[in-house]
Motif scaffolding. Structure first.
Motif, short mmCIF file in Angstrom:
data_model
loop_
_atom_site.label_atom_id
_atom_site.label_comp_id
_atom_site.label_asym_id
_atom_site.label_seq_id
_atom_site.Cartn_x
_atom_site.Cartn_y
_atom_site.Cartn_z
N HIS A 88 36.59 47.77 49.29
CA HIS A 88 35.16 47.53 49.11
C HIS A 88 34.67 48.39 47.94
O HIS A 88 34.91 49.59 47.92
CB HIS A 88 34.42 47.90 50.39
CG HIS A 88 32.96 47.64 50.33
ND1 HIS A 88 32.38 46.58 50.98
CD2 HIS A 88 31.96 48.27 49.68
CE1 HIS A 88 31.08 46.58 50.73
NE2 HIS A 88 30.80 47.60 49.94
N ILE A 89 34.02 47.76 46.99
CA ILE A 89 33.51 48.50 45.83
C ILE A 89 32.00 48.29 45.76
O ILE A 89 31.52 47.15 45.80
CB ILE A 89 34.17 48.01 44.53
CG1 ILE A 89 35.68 48.30 44.57
CG2 ILE A 89 33.56 48.67 43.30
CD1 ILE A 89 36.51 47.13 44.21
N HIS A 90 31.23 49.38 45.68
CA HIS A 90 29.78 49.26 45.55
C HIS A 90 29.45 49.09 44.07
O HIS A 90 29.59 50.02 43.29
CB HIS A 90 29.09 50.51 46.09
CG HIS A 90 29.58 50.91 47.44
ND1 HIS A 90 29.47 50.07 48.54
CD2 HIS A 90 30.20 52.03 47.88
CE1 HIS A 90 29.99 50.67 49.59
NE2 HIS A 90 30.45 51.85 49.21
N CYS A 96 27.94 44.32 46.28
CA CYS A 96 29.26 44.82 46.66
C CYS A 96 30.32 43.81 46.22
O CYS A 96 30.07 42.61 46.18
CB CYS A 96 29.36 44.93 48.17
SG CYS A 96 28.06 45.94 48.90
#
Ligand code: NI
Length: 136
Positions: A88-90, A96
């Protein structure tokens, strides 16, 4: 030719128009026709997935909309038999990117891609797939 009328959020239309200009399209209709063709080609690729495949499904979504995060978590639990891992990358304050590594029967992967893509906050879903056998 059929004539249709479509409602779009203004920012999306403005971005689309910029892309059309960059690509040199003279009419918005032609750009929309090509976009629909690409969408169909992608669908056709997905609908032909069969056998054991591995790949990465990437999803971009707005986590502030419609409890999308919770929905995607539920879906991933449901498809845990084909999901190996996820990152998961913000991207910014709201958006996201989720990269989900999948491995399993093509039809099951297709089902996952379609289900995740239908979540309301999801802006884009892409599958980069390989057959699972190691290439010669
Ligand atoms: Ni996030």
């Amino acid at each position: 030719m059929e004539r249709i009328s479509v409602s779009l959020p203004r920012p999306l239309l403005e971005k689309f128009d910029r892309v059309l200009k960059e690509k040199g399209y003279l009419s918005r209709s032609e750009g929309i026709r090509d976009s629909i063709r690409s969408y169909m080609a992608e669908h056709s690729l997905l609908s032909r997935l069969e056998g054991e495949i591995s790949g990465i499904v990437s999803l971009i979504y707005n986590h502030e909309e419609h409890s999308t995060s919770e929905e995607l978590t539920d879906i991933q639990h449901e498809f845990s038999s084909i999901i190996q891992s996820s990152i998961h990358i913000h991207l910014d304050e709201r958006h996201c990117l989720e990269a989900v590594v999948v491995r399993g029967e093509g039809s099951k992967v297709r089902e996952f891609v379609n289900r995740a893509g239908r979540s309301r906050g999801v802006r884009g879903v892409k599958l980069a797939a390989n057959v699972s056998e190691v290439p010669e």
